[in-house]
Design an enzyme around this catalytic site. Structure first.
Site: not given
Length: 203
Positions: A85, A93, A115, A160, A165-166, A180, A183
């Site tokens: 969509n 990269d 980074h 959505a 991240t995993k 969240r 640290r």
């Protein structure tokens, strides 16, 4: 650094920097991307041909809506029957492998590059890239963000607005945003640039 050296560093998970050859390749694909994004709705054949020029490999019956944003294009493979969509952003990269029959909602981002967290190391300009893989039949909901190194399993559903991240297993519904306050930035960030990848382990 030569382009070949840059590619070797990426493949090993090391930090890399832009090369003239890499930037020239980006400029070429941006011209194609501009043609794609500014084409008329009726110019379906033109867009289909541009998609095949921009990406590394494209299966049959793939549909890509405008607008599209990408950095490289040739690092991306798209399986047959995939529907993308509007508003897909590819920070490609390194390799992005999209399976057959994948559905993308609007405004999805797939980002292979990051980074270092430490500000001094980050200012040195090095980046890291890890591949993203999306299995056959997965559905990526609108506004989802998929980060470096993630594999989304076959027929998984990503809600959505999720920030992935995993890895997500096959046949799994996964939702939510893990962002969240966790640290403070600390001395460990001067040693590690991504998970267990250390600055001092570069070749």
């Amino acid at each position: 650094m030569t382009e070949q050296e840059r590619q070797v560093k990426i493949a090993k998970g090391y930090l890399w920097e832009d090369t003239e050859e890499y930037l020239a390749g980006q400029a070429r694909v941006k011209d194609l991307m501009y043609e794609f994004n500014t084409s008329k709705p009726s110019e379906v054949e033109k867009r289909n041909e541009l998609v095949r020029q921009m990406f590394g490999s494209v299966g049959e019956n793939v549909w890509v809506n405008q607008p599209l944003t990408l950095a490289v294009g040739s690092t991306v493979t798209i399986g047959e029957g995939t529907y993308i969509n509007s508003g897909l952003v590819l920070i490609d990269d390194y390799t992005i492998t999209i399976g057959k029959g994948v559905l993308f909602g609007t405004g999805v981002t797939l980002c292979t590059t990051g980074h270092p967290i430490d500000p001094e190391k980050r200012a040195e300009g090095g980046m890291y890239s890890f591949p993203i893989t999306i299995g056959d039949g997965a559905w990526i909901g609108a506004g989802a963000i998929v980060l470096p190194g993630v594999t989304i399993g076959k027929y998984a559903v990503i809600g959505a607005g999720s920030v992935v991240t995993k890895d997500i297993p096959d046949y799994t519904v996964a939702v939510g945003n893990p962002c969240r306050a966790l640290r403070k930035i600390d001395e460990r960030d001067k040693e590690y640039y991504w998970k267990d990848r250390r600055f001092d382990e570069q070749e």
